[in-house]
Design an enzyme around this catalytic site. Structure first.
Site, PDB file in Angstrom:
ATOM      1  N   LYS A 126       1.108  -1.134  -0.016  1.00  0.00           N
ATOM      2  CA  LYS A 126      -0.141  -0.165  -0.183  1.00  0.00           C
ATOM      3  C   LYS A 126       0.797   1.245  -0.054  1.00  0.00           C
ATOM      4  O   LYS A 126       1.935   1.121   0.634  1.00  0.00           O
ATOM      5  CB  LYS A 126      -0.846  -0.067   1.174  1.00  0.00           C
ATOM      6  CG  LYS A 126      -1.955  -1.235   1.275  1.00  0.00           C
ATOM      7  CD  LYS A 126      -2.823  -1.052   2.160  1.00  0.00           C
ATOM      8  CE  LYS A 126      -3.695  -2.209   2.285  1.00  0.00           C
ATOM      9  NZ  LYS A 126      -4.704  -2.403   3.617  1.00  0.00           N
ATOM     10  N   HIS A 129       1.503   6.932   2.650  1.00  0.00           N
ATOM     11  CA  HIS A 129       0.934   7.944   2.592  1.00  0.00           C
ATOM     12  C   HIS A 129       1.106   9.194   3.641  1.00  0.00           C
ATOM     13  O   HIS A 129       2.065   8.760   4.663  1.00  0.00           O
ATOM     14  CB  HIS A 129      -0.404   7.713   2.463  1.00  0.00           C
ATOM     15  CG  HIS A 129      -1.090   7.008   3.508  1.00  0.00           C
ATOM     16  ND1 HIS A 129      -1.369   7.610   4.383  1.00  0.00           N
ATOM     17  CD2 HIS A 129      -1.551   5.701   3.665  1.00  0.00           C
ATOM     18  CE1 HIS A 129      -1.989   6.717   5.510  1.00  0.00           C
ATOM     19  NE2 HIS A 129      -2.115   5.609   4.793  1.00  0.00           N
ATOM     20  N   HIS A 132       1.016   8.070   7.292  1.00  0.00           N
ATOM     21  CA  HIS A 132       2.010   7.503   7.718  1.00  0.00           C
ATOM     22  C   HIS A 132       3.205   8.276   8.137  1.00  0.00           C
ATOM     23  O   HIS A 132       4.156   8.260   8.709  1.00  0.00           O
ATOM     24  CB  HIS A 132       2.691   6.344   6.844  1.00  0.00           C
ATOM     25  CG  HIS A 132       1.741   5.326   6.993  1.00  0.00           C
ATOM     26  ND1 HIS A 132       1.130   4.532   5.797  1.00  0.00           N
ATOM     27  CD2 HIS A 132       1.513   4.276   7.837  1.00  0.00           C
ATOM     28  CE1 HIS A 132       0.314   3.465   6.311  1.00  0.00           C
ATOM     29  NE2 HIS A 132       0.441   3.514   7.404  1.00  0.00           N
TER      30      HIS A 132
HETATM   31  N1  ARG Z   1       0.636  -1.014  10.135  1.00  0.00           N
HETATM   32  C1  ARG Z   1      -0.480  -0.410  11.057  1.00  0.00           C
HETATM   33  C2  ARG Z   1      -1.213   0.782  10.294  1.00  0.00           C
HETATM   34  O1  ARG Z   1      -0.949   1.379   9.303  1.00  0.00           O
HETATM   35  C3  ARG Z   1       0.056   0.398  12.108  1.00  0.00           C
HETATM   36  C4  ARG Z   1       0.843  -0.351  13.142  1.00  0.00           C
HETATM   37  C5  ARG Z   1       1.321   0.254  14.372  1.00  0.00           C
HETATM   38  N2  ARG Z   1       2.051  -0.314  15.194  1.00  0.00           N
HETATM   39  C6  ARG Z   1       1.839  -1.473  16.140  1.00  0.00           C
HETATM   40  N3  ARG Z   1       2.596  -2.085  16.882  1.00  0.00           N
HETATM   41  N4  ARG Z   1       0.514  -1.714  16.130  1.00  0.00           N
HETATM   42  O2  ARG Z   1      -2.375   0.954  10.733  1.00  0.00           O
END
Ligand code: ARG
Length: 569
Positions: A126, A129, A132
């Site tokens: 993905k 963006h 992030h």
């Molecule tokens: N990949 C997830 C997202 O984009 C965020 C992960 C954050 N870290 C965690 N340990 N849950 O929503």
């Protein structure tokens, strides 16, 4: 050079039942200099000591011992106001900054302690963006700040590299994809396939089953599924790394969600043995009704694990591997409940370190009012944003300073700086409405404004013959910096260590960005009102000393929040 601390130490012995730390918490900076430089409001004390505020202030005034830093103390309308000796103060600030310039404002409160910071964590296949970006720049700034305070930091990128969406993507790729096109267009093409899958699945719901089946294959170790999955990861990482290198962000670990696939079993066993797991329509969950939360789903009906489960396994792994004192998660507030739930599960399992797990939420980014959605393809790609910011800077440099060397380098430093700074300029919890215009605005309270102020200060020193030519003892320089604009700059400089500390305590990098704007404005006023390269050698050297202190502090602050500080723009 901690004047507030000094005054708190002076006062504490005279206030019943309060130590220096408690007094420190009460001290304030008065809004204008007529009311002193530091002041103790006695209203709260009045309740504890059962005396009128003014009476307390007057009594304390009698008791405060003399100190060279304190010129005068006054008790006015319930406030005890301290007036500092300006020469002592100025000399102290300058000496402190120049003693070890690269470390001004640092501390060793974190000595021997470890903080694990989970940040950025984009999802494979993905686009990276602007949502992030927030986690990336806030997390990176926090790592810098903690490191400056003496902590050992471990930077972890918890990549989203597992889940049914990979099955859907495989199915989409095998139906409509083309290898060369994916190699060439990378994540854009993967996203196009993913969006197409959802469009088609609306008309042909059986596609969903096909997608799920591919994910099951992946979970069972099917060769073809695994090969495709690894390929998607390597394509995504190549693009993410380009962005990290532009931003100047690095990680100690890229252990993503899939890393925990074989680390969940013992935890599920433990939950069972502690009678915490309950079966509900085939799925396994931990009830949290007592805590007013919906249950935490641990295993799905088909036995596959969830985002929750992987986060719990990751926390145990990190505790064992890094023995952290704190583990922080920089993730948008839409995931508040998720973190509250699984933090609670670990607490209920009986681990006291559950209290060291901290979610650092931040506001969401919407695009000119519409929320971002990967599925619908409504995203602002960070790479486009950064590229445009760099190009715009390049044009400005071409116009204003065409003969400059290393134009590309500076355009990158300033363009990227604009994007990072704008992200960090408000309280992290506030939502951001993204607009291209604002993100590419370099005037006003922006990163380029601070960077430009720093470069302007550097150019003064260059014109004077370089940093080596400025040699003056701090006490002597102080004598010649008693005009209001210089004193104002000195007061700002003095605040830096306090601001860095606050930014750490509140996990709020915007305290530093806000501060850098204030210091820049104060310096620019000094620059316009106080000619620096004058005949009078004493004044000239004193002012150059002040400029040197501003350079050190601006550059230090910029670096803490992840911006570079070019010497020439
Ligand atoms: N990949 C997830 C997202 O984009 C965020 C992960 C954050 N870290 C965690 N340990 N849950 O929503």
């Amino acid at each position: 050079m901690n004047v507030k601390g000094l005054i708190a130490d002076h006062l504490a012995p005279h206030i019943e039942g309060m130590d220096a730390k408690a007094v420190l918490g009460l001290l304030e900076y008065p809004p204008n200099p007529e009311m002193g430089d530091i002041s103790l409001p006695c209203f709260k004390l009045s309740k504890i000591l059962r005396k009128a505020p003014q009476q307390i202030a007057e009594q304390l005034k009698q008791n405060v011992a003399e100190h060279p830093m304190i010129r005068k103390v006054e008790a006015v309308s319930g406030y005890l106001n301290f007036y500092l000796d300006p020469v002592q103060f100025a000399g102290g600030v300058i000496a402190e900054i120049l003693r070890d310039p690269g470390r001004y404002g640092s501390q060793n409160v974190g000595q021997g302690k470890t903080i694990v910071v989970d940040f950025s964590s984009p999802n494979i296949a993905k686009p990276f963006h602007i949502g992030h970006l927030r986690s990336t720049v806030i997390g990176n700034a926090l790592v810098n700040i903690f490191t400056y305070m003496g902590y050992r930091c471990v930077r972890i990128n918890h990549l989203g590299d597992w889940g049914t969406q990979f099955g859907k993507l495989m199915s989409a790729y095998l139906r409509w994809g083309n290898k060369d096109k994916v190699e060439q267009d990378g994540i854009d093409e993967l996203l196009r396939l993913y969006v197409k899958f959802h469009e088609e699945a609306e008309k042909h719901p059986e596609l969903e089953d096909e997608g799920r089946a591919w994910f099951v294959k992946l979970e069972q170790g099917d060769e073809e599924a695994k090969r495709l999955w690894e390929w998607f990861i390597s394509i995504s990482l190549k693009e993410f790394e380009k962005i990290y290198s532009l931003l100047g962000v690095t990680f100690d670990s890229y252990a993503g969600e899939s890393f925990y696939n074989d680390k969940m079993e013992p935890i599920i066993e433990e939950l069972k043995s502690k009678n915490m797991l309950e079966q509900d329509e085939g799925a396994w969950l931990v009830r949290l009704d007592e805590f007013n939360m919906p249950p935490a789903l641990i295993l799905k009906k088909d036995g596959s694990s969830l985002y929750h489960t992987r986060d719990i396994a990751a926390a145990f792994y990190r505790k064992k591997t890094y023995n952290f004192d704190k583990a922080i998660y920089v993730v948008d507030y839409a995931q508040n409940l998720h973190f509250q739930q699984w933090f609670k599960v670990i607490e209920l399992m009986g681990y006291e370190w559950a209290k060291d797990l901290i979610h650092v939420p931040f506001g969401r980014v919407s695009l000119e009012g519409v929320s971002l959605s990967t599925r619908k393809g409504n995203v602002v790609k960070l790479e486009d944003l950064l590229t445009q910011a760099i190009e715009k800077t390049r044009e400005i440099i071409e116009e204003k300073n065409p003969s400059m060397e290393n134009k590309d380098e500076v355009a990158r430093q300033v363009g990227v700086g604009a994007v990072i700074f704008s992200d960090l300029s408000g309280n992290r919890i506030k939502d951001i409405v993204f607009s291209w215009e604002e993100a590419l605005n370099f005037d006003g309270e922006t990163g380029p404004y601070v960077q430009y102020t720093h470069a302007r200060a550097c150019s003064v020193i260059r014109k004077a013959g370089g940093a080596g030519t400025v040699r003056m003892r701090p006490e002597e320089a102080a004598q010649h910096l008693m005009d209001p604009p210089s004193l104002h700059v000195l007061k700002q400089l003095y605040l830096f260590p306090e601001k860095v500390y606050q930014a750490m305590e509140k996990l709020e990098p915007s305290i530093i960005s806000r501060y850098l704007i204030d210091l820049s404005q104060s310096f620019n006023r000094f620059y316009h009102e106080c000619p620096i390269l004058v005949e009078d050698e004493a004044i000239r050297n004193a002012r150059l000393t002040l400029v040197q202190c501003v350079i050190v502090t601006l550059a230090g602050g910029l670096r803490l929040i992840g911006l570079e500080a070019p010497e020439q723009i």
